[in-house]
Structures are given as C-alpha cells and as structure tokens.
Design a protein around this motif. Structure first.
Motif, PDB file in Angstrom:
ATOM      1  N   ALA A 158       0.814  -1.214   0.000  1.00 38.59           N
ATOM      2  CA  ALA A 158       0.000   0.000   0.000  1.00 38.59           C
ATOM      3  C   ALA A 158       0.847   1.262   0.000  1.00 38.59           C
ATOM      4  O   ALA A 158       0.452   2.290  -0.545  1.00 38.59           O
ATOM      5  N   ASN A 159       2.036   1.193   0.572  1.00 39.75           N
ATOM      6  CA  ASN A 159       2.894   2.367   0.668  1.00 39.75           C
ATOM      7  C   ASN A 159       4.063   2.305  -0.303  1.00 39.75           C
ATOM      8  O   ASN A 159       5.153   2.805  -0.014  1.00 39.75           O
ATOM      9  N   ILE A 160       3.859   1.688  -1.464  1.00 37.88           N
ATOM     10  CA  ILE A 160       4.970   1.491  -2.394  1.00 37.88           C
ATOM     11  C   ILE A 160       5.614   2.803  -2.820  1.00 37.88           C
ATOM     12  O   ILE A 160       6.830   2.897  -2.969  1.00 37.88           O
ATOM     13  N   ASP A 161       4.813   3.861  -3.008  1.00 38.13           N
ATOM     14  CA  ASP A 161       5.386   5.142  -3.427  1.00 38.13           C
ATOM     15  C   ASP A 161       6.378   5.678  -2.398  1.00 38.13           C
ATOM     16  O   ASP A 161       7.401   6.268  -2.744  1.00 38.13           O
ATOM     17  N   LYS A 162       6.064   5.466  -1.120  1.00 37.94           N
ATOM     18  CA  LYS A 162       6.964   5.924  -0.060  1.00 37.94           C
ATOM     19  C   LYS A 162       8.212   5.056   0.023  1.00 37.94           C
ATOM     20  O   LYS A 162       9.228   5.477   0.575  1.00 37.94           O
ATOM     21  N   GLY A 163       8.128   3.855  -0.523  1.00 46.17           N
ATOM     22  CA  GLY A 163       9.270   2.944  -0.467  1.00 46.17           C
ATOM     23  C   GLY A 163      10.252   3.121  -1.605  1.00 46.17           C
ATOM     24  O   GLY A 163      11.296   2.465  -1.632  1.00 46.17           O
ATOM     25  N   ILE A 164       9.924   3.999  -2.561  1.00 45.55           N
ATOM     26  CA  ILE A 164      10.833   4.250  -3.682  1.00 45.55           C
ATOM     27  C   ILE A 164      11.828   5.327  -3.252  1.00 45.55           C
ATOM     28  O   ILE A 164      11.441   6.480  -3.023  1.00 45.55           O
ATOM     29  N   PRO A 165      13.101   5.007  -3.105  1.00 47.15           N
ATOM     30  CA  PRO A 165      14.068   5.983  -2.591  1.00 47.15           C
ATOM     31  C   PRO A 165      14.321   7.118  -3.587  1.00 47.15           C
ATOM     32  O   PRO A 165      14.181   6.950  -4.802  1.00 47.15           O
ATOM     33  N   ALA A 166      14.695   8.270  -3.047  1.00 45.49           N
ATOM     34  CA  ALA A 166      15.035   9.416  -3.886  1.00 45.49           C
ATOM     35  C   ALA A 166      16.345   9.137  -4.619  1.00 45.49           C
ATOM     36  O   ALA A 166      17.110   8.241  -4.251  1.00 45.49           O
ATOM     37  N   CYS A 167      16.597   9.898  -5.664  1.00 47.00           N
ATOM     38  CA  CYS A 167      17.829   9.752  -6.438  1.00 47.00           C
ATOM     39  C   CYS A 167      19.032   9.935  -5.513  1.00 47.00           C
ATOM     40  O   CYS A 167      19.123  10.917  -4.778  1.00 47.00           O
TER      41      CYS A 167
END
Length: 312
Positions: A235-244
């Motif tokens: 559900a929180n996949i967007d938050k799990g994508i690290p920044a560059c």
C-alpha cells in the motif's frame, strides 16, 4: 480526465549478427537489445555489478536506449540480474544502471550523424528497429504511425490511417473497469482473507487482460506513467521508492520488463532468470553530473510470477 503518458511496447526484432557497418545503423550503445553484454556510452567506464546476495557477477538482461524529448543527452539504461536460482526474487540480486552522453554541439552534420551511428558487434537480440526515440515522432508523422513502428507492425499494416489509429488505441486507451471488494464471510477474519485473495486475483486478472492485446511484449515504456503490477503491490509502495542518490530528486516510473522476456532469454541467451515483472524507477530530473564517468544506479522493484510460488 486528462490522458496519462503514452505506453510504448517493446517487441523482439530480428537478431543482429556480426558487425553492423554502414547503412546508418546506430552505434551499439544507442540500440535497445536483450541479452549479450552491456554497451556503454562514450566517456563512461564499464560497470561490473555484482549480486548483493551471493556476490557473483550479474548477467545482462536488457539494454534500453531511451533519450528524453527536449534533452540534449543520449541516454541508456542497462538491467542486470543474478542467474543463481536462489537469488531470483531478492531485490539485491537486481540492478539497473543509467548512463548518459552529451553530444558536442556543432560537431555533427546530417552526414556525420550517420557515420556516428555505425555499429559494432552484437551477440544478442535487438527490438524496435527504427524506433530508438521511443515514440518522439517527426512533426509530419502521425502518432499512430509512430506507435505502430515501435510495435513492429508498420510493415504489416497497409490500410488507412483510421485503421492505424484504431490499432494504436487498443494499446494506449485500453482500460479495465475496477470491481469492488464485496465479499461477505461468516466471520471478520474470513471476510478479510477472502477480500485479500480477491484483491490479489483482481490485480493478476487486470495484468493478464492488459497484456492479452499483445502477449509478445517484452517491455512497457511510459516515462512518468503508471506501472502494470502483476500482484497487488504494498500500500505504501510510493513511499518505499528511494530518492535519487545523486541529486535527491524523486524517482518516477520509466519502464518494466514483461513475462515474455523470461522464455526469450532462455532460448536466445541460455540465461535462466524467473520473474513476473521488473519495474524500473529513475530520477525524474534524469540528472547527470558534468564529466561523470560511472553509471548511476536507479531503483528496481521486482514482482515474482504468482505461479512460481506453487513450486517452491
């Protein structure tokens, strides 16, 4: 409701065997291909990624030439994975490296550009010939025609423009109505479990429905678009994508590898890697430091084939 970014499909093209001299062909690094070895842009030292689980060298799966519209950079993404069976589903056994090359202004004329695009050895499969710009089409050419070229259908379609538009729209406007979770169980736990199962099945059904239009697709490309998940993501996949890691900007979806690639790698390159889909997120700014000489690592999210779980 505004339409999102177009989805471009990558299909396997004919094998390119031996040196590709003359004829205006792109150099090795400016050609999308599967298998073989990675071809690095000028000025970038070759990367040799290793598995974060077992330490072995990773195998090269695909190379995607993906320059962005209005950007002066040539741009290439290379995806690697560990061929050891025990590492297939582990996030640390996958890597995607992005490299870029800034062509010096005023250094190329039209004729020089053709010379620049002379190739070198290929021991792998290439796809989407004549579509290296991934859909950035000339002003005199219709978007429908560009989409068909990318799909490898241009040679086979000789009917009117209206038929081309209809064919392209099957890929770019296909939608699936969402079903609601309405399972009723005898108890709270049973209701939750059935809802969870239905949600998982619905995601897989949606995935299969989308790719049924073209089962041969091995790659879906949509810069800034939405990935097609094969199983329900966290559900929180967007938050799990690290920044560059280089500039700190957000990463956005760029492309994903599809199930048809698994059997093609096995038959063409004798490379066994199992997955459901592999989703690549890259820096939204596509940053590239001046005089940078090593590829930049981006983020990969791997989903296993649901059927493979039955055999574990």
């Amino acid at each position: 409701m505004a339409a999102g970014p177009p989805v471009l499909l990558g299909l396997r093209d004919a094998a390119m065997v031996g040196p590709c001299r003359g004829g205006g062909r792109a150099p090795a690094w400016a050609t999308s291909k599967l298998g073989g070895s990675a071809d690095w842009v000028p000025g970038v030292r070759p990367g040799s990624p290793c598995c974060g689980v077992c330490g072995r060298a990773l195998a090269h799966l695909v190379q995607v030439y993906c320059p962005l519209e209005a950007s002066p950079f040539h741009r290439v993404a290379n995806v690697f994975a560990c061929a050891q069976k025990g590492c297939w589903g582990a996030p640390r056994s996958w890597k995607v490296l992005r490299s870029q090359y800034l062509q010096a202004e005023g250094k190329e004329t039209g004729d020089d550009s053709l010379k620049q695009k002379q190739g070198s050895n290929f021991a792998a499969e290439d796809w989407c010939d004549e579509a290296d710009d991934w859909g950035v089409c000339d002003g005199a050419e219709s978007p429908a025609r560009a989409s068909l070229q990318l799909l490898g259908l241009n040679e086979a379609v000789s009917s009117s423009l209206s038929r081309e538009v209809e064919c392209a729209s099957q890929f770019q406007q296909l939608c699936l109505s969402e079903a609601t979770d309405g399972f009723a169980g005898e108890g709270g736990n049973e209701k939750y479990e059935k809802s969870e199962v239905k949600s998982r099945d619905h995601t897989f059904h949606k995935f299969m429905k989308r790719i049924s239009v073209c089962h041969e697709q091995i790659l879906r490309y949509s810069w800034g678009g939405q990935p097609l998940f094969i199983t329900c993501p966290p559900a929180n996949i967007d938050k799990g994508i690290p920044a560059c890691s280089n500039c700190g900007s957000n990463r956005i979806f760029e492309f994903q590898l599809m199930p048809a690639l698994v059997s093609m790698l096995q038959s063409d390159s004798d490379l066994s890697v199992e997955f459901g889909t592999v989703i690549v997120y890259t820096c939204e700014r596509s940053c590239w430091p001046a005089n940078h000489q090593t590829p930049l690592e981006e983020f990969i999210f791997v989903q296993e084939d649901p059927d493979q779980r039955l055999f574990k």
